[in-house]
Design a protein around this motif. Structure first.
Motif, PDB file in Angstrom:
ATOM      1  N   LEU A  14      53.034  42.285  36.364  1.00  0.00           N
ATOM      2  CA  LEU A  14      51.917  41.358  36.464  1.00  0.00           C
ATOM      3  C   LEU A  14      50.672  42.223  36.632  1.00  0.00           C
ATOM      4  O   LEU A  14      50.565  42.986  37.588  1.00  0.00           O
ATOM      5  N   VAL A  15      49.765  42.146  35.674  1.00  0.00           N
ATOM      6  CA  VAL A  15      48.621  43.055  35.612  1.00  0.00           C
ATOM      7  C   VAL A  15      47.343  42.331  36.008  1.00  0.00           C
ATOM      8  O   VAL A  15      46.959  41.353  35.377  1.00  0.00           O
ATOM      9  N   TRP A  16      46.677  42.827  37.044  1.00  0.00           N
ATOM     10  CA  TRP A  16      45.446  42.237  37.561  1.00  0.00           C
ATOM     11  C   TRP A  16      44.213  42.928  36.973  1.00  0.00           C
ATOM     12  O   TRP A  16      43.133  42.844  37.510  1.00  0.00           O
ATOM     13  N   ILE A  17      44.418  43.645  35.880  1.00  0.00           N
ATOM     14  CA  ILE A  17      43.344  44.359  35.200  1.00  0.00           C
ATOM     15  C   ILE A  17      43.236  43.755  33.810  1.00  0.00           C
ATOM     16  O   ILE A  17      44.248  43.556  33.140  1.00  0.00           O
ATOM     17  N   ARG A  18      42.041  43.451  33.378  1.00  0.00           N
ATOM     18  CA  ARG A  18      41.878  42.735  32.109  1.00  0.00           C
ATOM     19  C   ARG A  18      42.245  43.568  30.890  1.00  0.00           C
ATOM     20  O   ARG A  18      42.859  43.064  29.976  1.00  0.00           O
ATOM     21  N   ASP A  19      41.815  44.790  30.835  1.00  0.00           N
ATOM     22  CA  ASP A  19      42.078  45.615  29.651  1.00  0.00           C
ATOM     23  C   ASP A  19      43.100  46.680  29.981  1.00  0.00           C
ATOM     24  O   ASP A  19      42.841  47.568  30.779  1.00  0.00           O
ATOM     25  N   PHE A  27      54.237  43.191  30.008  1.00  0.00           N
ATOM     26  CA  PHE A  27      53.344  42.771  31.089  1.00  0.00           C
ATOM     27  C   PHE A  27      52.765  41.397  30.807  1.00  0.00           C
ATOM     28  O   PHE A  27      52.744  40.922  29.678  1.00  0.00           O
ATOM     29  N   ILE A  28      52.325  40.774  31.891  1.00  0.00           N
ATOM     30  CA  ILE A  28      51.648  39.485  31.826  1.00  0.00           C
ATOM     31  C   ILE A  28      50.307  39.656  32.534  1.00  0.00           C
ATOM     32  O   ILE A  28      50.266  40.156  33.662  1.00  0.00           O
ATOM     33  N   PRO A  29      49.213  39.257  31.892  1.00  0.00           N
ATOM     34  CA  PRO A  29      47.926  39.325  32.591  1.00  0.00           C
ATOM     35  C   PRO A  29      47.892  38.325  33.739  1.00  0.00           C
ATOM     36  O   PRO A  29      48.380  37.211  33.604  1.00  0.00           O
ATOM     37  N   ALA A  30      47.329  38.719  34.847  1.00  0.00           N
ATOM     38  CA  ALA A  30      47.281  37.837  36.021  1.00  0.00           C
ATOM     39  C   ALA A  30      46.200  36.775  35.908  1.00  0.00           C
ATOM     40  O   ALA A  30      46.317  35.722  36.515  1.00  0.00           O
ATOM     41  N   TYR A  31      45.165  37.046  35.147  1.00  0.00           N
ATOM     42  CA  TYR A  31      44.046  36.103  35.078  1.00  0.00           C
ATOM     43  C   TYR A  31      44.481  34.801  34.439  1.00  0.00           C
ATOM     44  O   TYR A  31      45.051  34.779  33.361  1.00  0.00           O
ATOM     45  N   PRO A  32      44.212  33.679  35.090  1.00  0.00           N
ATOM     46  CA  PRO A  32      44.679  32.371  34.619  1.00  0.00           C
ATOM     47  C   PRO A  32      44.265  32.029  33.193  1.00  0.00           C
ATOM     48  O   PRO A  32      45.035  31.435  32.456  1.00  0.00           O
ATOM     49  N   ALA A  33      43.079  32.409  32.788  1.00  0.00           N
ATOM     50  CA  ALA A  33      42.610  32.073  31.447  1.00  0.00           C
ATOM     51  C   ALA A  33      43.305  32.899  30.365  1.00  0.00           C
ATOM     52  O   ALA A  33      43.235  32.569  29.189  1.00  0.00           O
ATOM     53  N   ALA A  34      44.016  33.951  30.753  1.00  0.00           N
ATOM     54  CA  ALA A  34      44.658  34.834  29.785  1.00  0.00           C
ATOM     55  C   ALA A  34      46.157  34.575  29.641  1.00  0.00           C
ATOM     56  O   ALA A  34      46.826  35.241  28.860  1.00  0.00           O
ATOM     57  N   THR A  59      58.716  42.462  37.989  1.00  0.00           N
ATOM     58  CA  THR A  59      59.268  43.492  38.879  1.00  0.00           C
ATOM     59  C   THR A  59      58.182  44.285  39.609  1.00  0.00           C
ATOM     60  O   THR A  59      58.437  44.852  40.668  1.00  0.00           O
ATOM     61  N   HIS A  60      56.974  44.333  39.027  1.00  0.00           N
ATOM     62  CA  HIS A  60      55.893  45.148  39.580  1.00  0.00           C
ATOM     63  C   HIS A  60      54.557  44.425  39.434  1.00  0.00           C
ATOM     64  O   HIS A  60      54.417  43.540  38.593  1.00  0.00           O
ATOM     65  N   ILE A  61      53.586  44.868  40.231  1.00  0.00           N
ATOM     66  CA  ILE A  61      52.227  44.371  40.145  1.00  0.00           C
ATOM     67  C   ILE A  61      51.287  45.570  40.056  1.00  0.00           C
ATOM     68  O   ILE A  61      51.390  46.511  40.838  1.00  0.00           O
ATOM     69  N   LEU A  62      50.379  45.519  39.081  1.00  0.00           N
ATOM     70  CA  LEU A  62      49.368  46.558  38.899  1.00  0.00           C
ATOM     71  C   LEU A  62      48.010  45.916  39.140  1.00  0.00           C
ATOM     72  O   LEU A  62      47.667  44.915  38.516  1.00  0.00           O
ATOM     73  N   LYS A  63      47.242  46.477  40.092  1.00  0.00           N
ATOM     74  CA  LYS A  63      45.961  45.855  40.417  1.00  0.00           C
ATOM     75  C   LYS A  63      44.942  46.891  40.865  1.00  0.00           C
ATOM     76  O   LYS A  63      45.293  47.933  41.405  1.00  0.00           O
ATOM     77  N   TYR A  83      43.814  35.455  44.485  1.00  0.00           N
ATOM     78  CA  TYR A  83      43.486  36.541  45.410  1.00  0.00           C
ATOM     79  C   TYR A  83      44.113  36.330  46.785  1.00  0.00           C
ATOM     80  O   TYR A  83      44.580  37.273  47.405  1.00  0.00           O
ATOM     81  N   SER A  84      44.138  35.106  47.273  1.00  0.00           N
ATOM     82  CA  SER A  84      44.744  34.880  48.584  1.00  0.00           C
ATOM     83  C   SER A  84      46.253  35.077  48.524  1.00  0.00           C
ATOM     84  O   SER A  84      46.854  35.630  49.450  1.00  0.00           O
ATOM     85  N   LEU A  85      46.891  34.656  47.434  1.00  0.00           N
ATOM     86  CA  LEU A  85      48.332  34.881  47.279  1.00  0.00           C
ATOM     87  C   LEU A  85      48.635  36.376  47.199  1.00  0.00           C
ATOM     88  O   LEU A  85      49.603  36.856  47.782  1.00  0.00           O
ATOM     89  N   GLN A  86      47.806  37.083  46.479  1.00  0.00           N
ATOM     90  CA  GLN A  86      47.998  38.520  46.331  1.00  0.00           C
ATOM     91  C   GLN A  86      47.929  39.231  47.684  1.00  0.00           C
ATOM     92  O   GLN A  86      48.730  40.094  47.992  1.00  0.00           O
ATOM     93  N   ASN A  87      46.984  38.829  48.526  1.00  0.00           N
ATOM     94  CA  ASN A  87      46.860  39.448  49.850  1.00  0.00           C
ATOM     95  C   ASN A  87      48.095  39.188  50.704  1.00  0.00           C
ATOM     96  O   ASN A  87      48.590  40.079  51.398  1.00  0.00           O
ATOM     97  N   GLU A  88      48.604  37.974  50.652  1.00  0.00           N
ATOM     98  CA  GLU A  88      49.807  37.635  51.415  1.00  0.00           C
ATOM     99  C   GLU A  88      51.030  38.385  50.864  1.00  0.00           C
ATOM    100  O   GLU A  88      51.875  38.851  51.627  1.00  0.00           O
TER     101      GLU A  88
END
Length: 127
Positions: A14-19, A27-34, A59-63, A83-88
């Motif tokens: 799960l990638v929290w980086i756009r490009d 990978f799956i982009p984390a941004y909802p619009a993507a 399996t992994h998160i990249l942010k 963002y709140s879910l990510q922090n938790e």
């Protein structure tokens, strides 16, 4: 790239980086619009969110190590919840496996001025 050299080929990130360039893992982009696999507004706790991540095989998160900006509060697709879910998740279910500095360009500005930020790769530790 660290990910291509060290993560198993069956890893799904799960990638929290756009490009993302040169990433040879699914990978799956984390941004909802993507993407349409995760509607962050549905999850009340990180445990609920974690169940969805497991269901789709993450399996992994990249942010990047960026802080929540004030304009995110008004975005319509659940970005604030993301963002709140990510922090938790970080507190309870993620193990840091890699950290590095990189240059990050903020897309929402007209300046396109890169800045150096930390980038984190986490492995999800499912209960």
């Amino acid at each position: 790239m660290y990910i291509n050299k060290t993560l198993p080929e069956k890893s799904k990130i799960l990638v929290w980086i756009r490009d993302v360039f040169y990433l040879d893992r699914e990978f799956i982009p984390a941004y909802p619009a993507a993407q349409g696999l995760i509607d962050y507004r549905k999850y009340k706790t990180a445990k609920d969110f974690l169940a969805r991540l497991k269901e789709i095989g993450i399996t992994h998160i990249l942010k990047p190590g960026l802080t929540l900006t004030s304009d995110v509060k008004n975005w319509p697709l659940g970005e604030k919840k993301l963002y709140s879910l990510q922090n938790e998740l970080e507190e309870k279910f993620l193990k840091l496996v890699y950290k590095n500095k990189t240059h990050f360009v903020e897309h929402r500005t007209l300046l396109w001025k890169p800045r150096e930020v930390d980038v984190f790769l986490y492995e999800i530790e499912y209960p």
